[in-house]
Design an enzyme around this catalytic site. Sequence first.
Site, PDB file in Angstrom:
ATOM      1  N   MET A  30       0.843  -1.199   0.000  1.00 21.41           N
ATOM      2  CA  MET A  30       0.000   0.000   0.000  1.00 21.41           C
ATOM      3  C   MET A  30       0.885   1.259   0.000  1.00 21.41           C
ATOM      4  O   MET A  30       0.425   2.350   0.355  1.00 21.41           O
ATOM      5  CB  MET A  30      -0.928  -0.009   1.214  1.00 21.41           C
ATOM      6  N   GLY A  31       2.155   1.086  -0.349  1.00 20.35           N
ATOM      7  CA  GLY A  31       3.057   2.243  -0.420  1.00 20.35           C
ATOM      8  C   GLY A  31       3.568   2.661   0.942  1.00 20.35           C
ATOM      9  O   GLY A  31       3.514   1.882   1.901  1.00 20.35           O
ATOM     10  N   LEU A  33       6.687   3.117   1.582  1.00 18.94           N
ATOM     11  CA  LEU A  33       7.653   2.012   1.684  1.00 18.94           C
ATOM     12  C   LEU A  33       8.680   2.233   2.788  1.00 18.94           C
ATOM     13  O   LEU A  33       9.137   3.348   3.026  1.00 18.94           O
ATOM     14  CB  LEU A  33       8.394   1.831   0.358  1.00 18.94           C
ATOM     15  N   GLY A  36      11.016  -2.939   5.438  1.00 17.54           N
ATOM     16  CA  GLY A  36      10.276  -4.207   5.351  1.00 17.54           C
ATOM     17  C   GLY A  36       9.862  -4.477   3.915  1.00 17.54           C
ATOM     18  O   GLY A  36      10.118  -5.561   3.362  1.00 17.54           O
ATOM     19  N   HIS A  37       9.254  -3.480   3.278  1.00 19.77           N
ATOM     20  CA  HIS A  37       8.851  -3.625   1.873  1.00 19.77           C
ATOM     21  C   HIS A  37      10.078  -3.863   0.984  1.00 19.77           C
ATOM     22  O   HIS A  37      10.039  -4.680   0.064  1.00 19.77           O
ATOM     23  CB  HIS A  37       8.165  -2.351   1.382  1.00 19.77           C
ATOM     24  N   LYS A 149       5.139 -10.246   8.933  1.00 19.31           N
ATOM     25  CA  LYS A 149       4.479  -9.340   9.875  1.00 19.31           C
ATOM     26  C   LYS A 149       2.959  -9.477   9.789  1.00 19.31           C
ATOM     27  O   LYS A 149       2.269  -9.412  10.787  1.00 19.31           O
ATOM     28  CB  LYS A 149       4.872  -7.889   9.634  1.00 19.31           C
ATOM     29  N   ASP A 150       2.471  -9.681   8.562  1.00 17.36           N
ATOM     30  CA  ASP A 150       1.033  -9.900   8.367  1.00 17.36           C
ATOM     31  C   ASP A 150       0.830 -11.389   8.097  1.00 17.36           C
ATOM     32  O   ASP A 150       0.393 -11.782   7.011  1.00 17.36           O
ATOM     33  CB  ASP A 150       0.550  -9.048   7.200  1.00 17.36           C
ATOM     34  N   SER A 185       6.482  -0.665  10.149  1.00 13.64           N
ATOM     35  CA  SER A 185       5.124  -0.616   9.608  1.00 13.64           C
ATOM     36  C   SER A 185       4.881   0.804   9.110  1.00 13.64           C
ATOM     37  O   SER A 185       5.364   1.776   9.713  1.00 13.64           O
ATOM     38  CB  SER A 185       4.119  -0.953  10.711  1.00 13.64           C
ATOM     39  N   SER A 186       4.124   0.913   8.028  1.00 17.86           N
ATOM     40  CA  SER A 186       3.786   2.256   7.518  1.00 17.86           C
ATOM     41  C   SER A 186       3.022   3.028   8.581  1.00 17.86           C
ATOM     42  O   SER A 186       3.035   4.253   8.603  1.00 17.86           O
ATOM     43  CB  SER A 186       2.936   2.144   6.261  1.00 17.86           C
TER      44      SER A 186
END
Length: 284
Positions: A30-31, A33, A36-37, A149-150, A185-186
């Site tokens: 979901m951007g 970034l 993690g991403h 994480k998810d 996390s974002s």
Amino acid sequence: MLIYNTIFETRSEIRDILLSGKTIGLVPTMGALHRGHISLLKKARQENDIVVLSIFINPIQFSKGEDLDKYPQTFEEDCKLALEAGTDIVFAPTSKEMYPDQLKTKVKVLGVTEYLCGEKRANHFTGVTTVIAKFLNIVPCDNIYFGQKDYQQFLVVKQIINDLNFPAEIVLCPIVRDYDGLALSSRNRYLNKEERQEALCLKEALDAAKDLITAHKIREVKEIEYTLIHIFECYSLVKLEYIFIGIADNLEPITKIPEGRKVLIALAVSIGETRLIDNLLLQI
Ligand code: AMP
């Protein structure tokens, strides 16, 4: 790096790539970034000829009153980071592009969606699986990358890939943490200084659970939960949503930690307005 906002352009580029016999790795995000991403993009870079990053704040996975309207958007910075991580294509559609009409088809997974994050966020996983099914049709990839994480999201997507015969392999990537152990996390950017400090309760609780199980050989789930609740009580801004301890493959709840099976310890808390999750996978 190519940047597309439309399904049509993305499809035609992907068609050419597939015809040339190249492999494709897809990293849905979901951007906003963070490292993690980036770890997912780097893993995809190692394992595929072409890396596709999707950036889409998927409205149908948010419930009323959640943070859809204030979700961080840092598109320019995201593209810079994506390029550095070796991304070939960014697919960043608008909501109108993804959902031009009222959606009458949804992909709903039973079972693994009903506990943990699914209990309080009723439509969340249906929103996730519906958009991922759409992405897998727009970008028919060889590999699709998700973060531990998810973890529940990973299981739910794995289920649709198996049940609906999407020809993609799902790859689970480890949790990337900040210098002090907070899972990146974002949503961490919502936290003020005090809340950021209190967010360390998650890592502290997971470390304590690991220590109880591995060093102290505690097997009773109730005893572990009791200790973790006690830890959370020491944090005045933290509201515990759930502690889940169960079998990692299918989220079956357990009363005793079994030997030889991977166990998931998953936590969700709210700190002020911000909801945070974290987890640990363990096998004894
Ligand atoms: P999001 O943008 O939050 O939807 O996340 C996109 C992907 O990045 C999901 O597969 C997440 O599990 C993964 N992800 C988010 N945070 C982390 C992290 N700290 N470590 C590893 N993967 C992550």
